[in-house]
Motif scaffolding. Structure first.
Motif, PDB file in Angstrom:
ATOM      1  N   HIS A  91       9.157  -0.443  -7.372  1.00 29.91           N
ATOM      2  CA  HIS A  91       7.938  -0.656  -7.434  1.00 29.91           C
ATOM      3  C   HIS A  91       7.315  -1.950  -7.543  1.00 29.91           C
ATOM      4  CE1 HIS A  91       3.963   1.284  -8.340  1.00 29.91           C
ATOM      5  NE2 HIS A  91       3.869   0.317  -9.074  1.00 29.91           N
ATOM      6  N   CYS A  92       7.970  -2.727  -8.628  1.00 32.37           N
ATOM      7  CA  CYS A  92       7.519  -4.181  -8.858  1.00 32.37           C
ATOM      8  C   CYS A  92       7.841  -4.968  -8.012  1.00 32.37           C
ATOM      9  CB  CYS A  92       8.038  -4.436 -10.333  1.00 32.37           C
ATOM     10  SG  CYS A  92       9.842  -4.586 -10.341  1.00 32.37           S
ATOM     11  N   THR A 122       7.311  -4.507  -4.607  1.00 35.64           N
ATOM     12  CA  THR A 122       6.507  -3.894  -3.445  1.00 35.64           C
ATOM     13  C   THR A 122       5.193  -4.274  -3.753  1.00 35.64           C
ATOM     14  OG1 THR A 122       7.041  -1.816  -4.196  1.00 35.64           O
ATOM     15  CG2 THR A 122       8.341  -2.579  -2.322  1.00 35.64           C
ATOM     16  N   ARG A 123       4.251  -3.775  -2.710  1.00 37.87           N
ATOM     17  CA  ARG A 123       2.838  -4.404  -2.826  1.00 37.87           C
ATOM     18  C   ARG A 123       1.834  -3.116  -2.620  1.00 37.87           C
ATOM     19  NH1 ARG A 123       2.992  -8.566  -4.917  1.00 37.87           N
ATOM     20  NH2 ARG A 123       0.667  -7.663  -5.569  1.00 37.87           N
ATOM     21  N   ALA A 124       2.353  -2.248  -1.908  1.00 44.03           N
ATOM     22  CA  ALA A 124       1.263  -1.421  -0.833  1.00 44.03           C
ATOM     23  C   ALA A 124       0.362  -0.650  -2.106  1.00 44.03           C
ATOM     24  CB  ALA A 124       2.214  -0.107  -0.365  1.00 44.03           C
ATOM     25  N   GLY A 125      -0.994  -0.523  -1.855  1.00 43.10           N
ATOM     26  CA  GLY A 125      -1.757  -0.230  -2.783  1.00 43.10           C
ATOM     27  C   GLY A 125      -2.406   1.286  -2.262  1.00 43.10           C
ATOM     28  N   ILE A 126      -3.607   1.641  -2.870  1.00 37.97           N
ATOM     29  CA  ILE A 126      -4.362   2.724  -2.580  1.00 37.97           C
ATOM     30  C   ILE A 126      -4.603   2.791  -0.797  1.00 37.97           C
ATOM     31  CG2 ILE A 126      -6.277   3.959  -2.901  1.00 37.97           C
ATOM     32  CD1 ILE A 126      -6.252   2.937  -6.070  1.00 37.97           C
ATOM     33  N   GLU A 155       7.445   1.049   3.115  1.00 38.75           N
ATOM     34  CA  GLU A 155       8.036   2.362   2.564  1.00 38.75           C
ATOM     35  C   GLU A 155       9.220   2.376   3.057  1.00 38.75           C
ATOM     36  OE1 GLU A 155       6.240   3.923   0.503  1.00 38.75           O
ATOM     37  OE2 GLU A 155       7.370   5.828   0.272  1.00 38.75           O
ATOM     38  N   ARG A 168       3.897   4.588  -2.842  1.00 41.56           N
ATOM     39  CA  ARG A 168       4.058   3.844  -3.848  1.00 41.56           C
ATOM     40  C   ARG A 168       3.317   4.253  -5.162  1.00 41.56           C
ATOM     41  NH1 ARG A 168       2.234  -0.974  -5.253  1.00 41.56           N
ATOM     42  NH2 ARG A 168       3.456  -2.398  -6.542  1.00 41.56           N
ATOM     43  N   ILE A 169       2.096   4.272  -5.011  1.00 42.21           N
ATOM     44  CA  ILE A 169       1.322   4.702  -6.238  1.00 42.21           C
ATOM     45  C   ILE A 169       1.451   5.989  -6.561  1.00 42.21           C
ATOM     46  CG2 ILE A 169      -1.194   4.685  -6.678  1.00 42.21           C
ATOM     47  CD1 ILE A 169      -0.614   2.192  -5.916  1.00 42.21           C
ATOM     48  N   GLY A 193       9.060  -1.584 -14.829  1.00 39.39           N
ATOM     49  CA  GLY A 193       8.430  -2.509 -14.167  1.00 39.39           C
ATOM     50  C   GLY A 193       6.915  -1.956 -13.818  1.00 39.39           C
TER      51      GLY A 193
END
Ligand SMILES: Nc1ncnc2c1ncn2[C@@H]1O[C@H](COP(=O)(O)OP(=O)(O)O)[C@@H](O)[C@H]1O
Ligand SMILES: [Mg+2]
Lengths: 274, 415
Positions: free
Chosen positions: A122-123, A125-129, A143, B267-268, B286
């Motif tokens: 997670h920390c 990588t970047r992908a957001g909503i 992903e 990911r979220i 993290g």
């Protein structure tokens, strides 16, 4: 063993973790009393001591779960700058590159084995909503990369065959290895293992030892290890710190520590009772 | 026999408990007391039989659990899993369901279509709450507050500023999301029961403000004559408008299902689930739990906001009475009964909870009783809800097929 010592000697000056007189009070209880500790690049350092000595508390203080009452924790990530981490959130410390496992296993029990490792990415990588909703090519590529990297890590701890299982259905030893894989997924420069061999049989302990050595080589990281299994600690560590009642009572190479009368009295003596 | 003795004891206990209610009747006209002993016998016999059924079901549940641990799956679970995971079966099934929903307004009367509209609204609410409760594990009891924010946003912006439905839909969602974040900040450190109580209070505050701040929301009398959504400026009759809103909400539900499924597998979404499973481990891996919680709150609230705007447009009249705690509880019940975290489960849960009472009007007196009994039975026999969340399929190169099958004996043997 000799190669290990050489690595440590070359980087003798580069401490990736530098803890200076850290103390931790819980109300009236002083769980840590001015503890100093250094881990240098590429070293395997063990932290030993009887139960209740404050080893786990020390881990919690340096990884941001607790804020130490006094003292300073400084780390030097791969990029070379030195950062003071006490007061930082646990997630920020992990993002800096210090990752850990837990003495009482803390996996995400109903998530799959693969997903547990994916969380570790997670920390990094970047992908957001928006990416999640639109599933643009970049998000999809990221992903897929997370999946592949996580699967590779599972291979390295020999859990890849179980990747679809729920984490809670794994046997105990496998859960400990999964925690290591998950910690590695955060791409750490320092891996902190809290009693990784607890509950393992001798064969598993032996494999774990090999695993730790292999991880250090492959990921070029340093290891800080809490462990009760003396044969493992003695054969694995470059240096050992010994704690009792919240204070550091000795430090040195395995030979030095095992000859130290205070250590023999406090720790090895107690061990022979058990 | 152990079971026989237990059942006799249970039935005796029930006969004693219900004695004043079932047996004694005071005839106040004649000043006499009727002793209706036959009721007591019926009660005893009924409970006696029921207790056997109960024990049988419990035993079956235990057996089912043992089988699941051993790796076997019940036949009933198997076809459902296949339907869900095999695209050859899933696509036609989904197409069929979609076709049925498309045809409904032409088969149904306007009255029935209206019921379907509110059922679909609840599906949307359930899926939104599922983000907060099911995925990220934050027990929020005042969810209906965000629904109210959306509805009032449309009502007020429409009646005061003449803004149309399509303009307010995103505004309503954004307003609700903002309220979600506002609620999120103070409760960041709270968990479980404490969080539930604080959010319950939040829901009540919003409702009380709406009820008492008359100059803003016109108090308990509510806001009337809210515009229906327009369709390229056409004038629609009431029937046509209902059909139009039905398709609108159907589209909204489909968008919601797609969005929530995608979020869940992102990911979220994984971070939300990690937060639900273990907050400490989540931080230590993290993940910033502050932003993770706030995004869950904001997105969950956002969907309630959308639903609220559609609700106001559908009813053309809203007042605070539509946003009581009972609504929050209903939506939560849908999520829990349907299966926390499962998109299919929550949708089915919402449809069942809204439609069953409508079609069981005959039993309307016993509605709450049946509702309560169903809840208790579900929690005893199937606490994970109707449908447990599906497993995400990952495209893992070089792992073809070894996964589940190879791993199962090992996992089962050690379980
Ligand atoms: N959160 C806490 N609150 C109060 N006391 C604590 C807490 N965590 C640890 N302690 C106490 O600190 C001491 C050290 O515990 P710990 O660090 O777990 O020991 P070790 O890991 O060396 O066995 C123990 O006496 C323990 O009871
Ligand atoms: Mg400990």
């Amino acid at each position: 063993m000799s190669a290990t010592t050489a690595t440590a000697a070359v980087n003798a000056s580069a401490a990736v973790l530098d803890v200076r007189s850290v103390s931790m009070n819980f109300g009236g209880l002083r769980a840590l009393n001015e503890v100093d500790l250094q881990v240098r690049q590429g070293e395997i350092v063990a932290l030993i001591g009887p139960n209740g000595a404050g080893k786990t508390t020390f881990f919690n203080c340096i990884t941001g779960i607790y804020v130490p009452t006094e003292g300073e924790v400084r780390v030097t990530p791969r990029d070379g700058r030195t950062v003071t981490v006490n007061g930082m959130k646990a997630s920020e410390v992990t993002t800096l590159g210090m990752s850990r496992t837990f003495q009482n296993i803390r996996l995400f029990p109903t998530m799959s084995v693969l997903e547990n490792v994916m969380i570790g990415r997670h920390c990094r990588t970047r992908a957001g909503i928006l990416g999640a909703l639109l599933r643009d090519p970049r998000t999809r590529a990221e992903e897929q990369r997370i999946v592949e990297e996580s699967y590779e890590l599972l291979k390295s701890v020999n859990l890849h065959q179980h990747y679809q299982d729920q984490a809670r259905n794994l046997p105990y030893g496998a859960q400990r290895r999964l925690e290591i894989a998950r910690a590695l997924a955060t791409n750490p420069f320092l891996l902190c293992l809290d009693e990784p061999a607890a509950g393992m049989n001798p064969q598993e302990t032996l494999e774990l030892k090999e695993l730790v050595l292999e991880i250090r080589e492959r990921h070029e990281l340093s290891v800080l290890l809490i462990e009760h299994d003396m044969s493992m600690v003695m054969s694995l560590s470059d240096r050992i710190y010994v704690m009792e009642y919240g204070s550091k009572i000795a430090e040195g190479t395995p030979e030095e520590v095992s000859r130290n009368p205070r250590v023999i009295k406090a720790y090895l003596g107690e061990e022979s009772h058990a | 026999m152990q079971g026989l003795k237990k059942s006799i004891l249970v039935s005796l206990w029930f006969m004693f408990l219900t004695f004043p209610l079932m047996v004694i009747r005071i005839d106040s006209l004649n000043g006499t007391i009727d002793w209706r002993w036959e009721n007591m016998l019926g009660m005893g016999a009924g409970i006696f039989v029921l207790s056997f059924v109960w024990r049988f079901m419990l035993a079956r549940k235990e057996a089912g659990r043992a089988a699941a641990a051993g790796g076997a799956m019940s036949a009933r679970g198997a076809w459902f899993e296949r339907l869900r995971s095999d695209p050859k079966a899933a696509v036609p099934a989904m197409a069929l369901i979609f076709a049925v929903f498309l045809a409904l307004p032409w088969v149904f009367s306007t009255y029935q279509t209206n019921i379907m509209i509110s059922a679909l609204l609840y599906v949307m609410l359930g899926l939104g709450l599922n983000i907060v409760v099911g995925l990220s594990g934050q027990l929020v009891l005042g969810y209906v507050a965000f629904y109210a924010v959306g509805a009032y946003a449309y009502a007020i912006l429409n009646s005061n500023f003449g803004l149309g439905f399509w303009a307010v839909l995103p505004i309503g969602g954004a307003m609700a999301a903002l309220f979600g974040i506002l609620l999120g900040f103070p409760v960041l450190r709270l968990r479980g029961d404490y969080l539930a109580i604080v959010t319950l209070g939040f829901g009540e505050i919003i409702r009380l403000v709406l009820e008492n701040w008359s100059s803003f929301s016109q108090g308990p009398s509510g806001i009337a004559n809210i515009e229906r959504p327009g369709l390229f400026g056409m004038q629609l009759s009431v029937n046509e408008a209902t059909t139009y809103i039905y398709y609108l909400i159907l589209a909204a539900v489909i968008v919601t299902i797609v969005a929530v499924t995608r979020l869940k597998n992102s990911r979220i979404g994984r971070a939300w689930q990690a937060l639900r499973e273990d907050e400490i481990a989540c931080q230590a891996m993290g993940i910033d739990i502050t932003t993770t919680k706030l995004t869950a709150f904001a997105l969950g609230a956002c969907w309630a906001g959308f639903a609220g705007v559609i609700f106001a447009a559908k009813t053309t009249f809203i007042n605070p009475a539509s946003f009581t705690f009972l609504e929050s509880a209903m939506v939560l019940a849908m999520v829990v009964l349907g299966g926390m975290g499962s998109v299919i489960g929550v949708s089915v849960g919402a449809l069942v909870l809204i439609l069953l009472p409508e079609y069981l009007r005959a039993f309307s007196e016993y509605r709450m009783l049946i509702f309560g009994a169903t809840m208790v039975l579900m929690m005893v026999f199937r606490p994970q809800g109707l449908v447990s969340p599906g497993r995400t399929k990952y495209n893992v190169p070089g792992a073809d097929g070894v996964g589940a099958d190879a791993a199962r004996p090992a996992a089962g043997g050690n379980a």
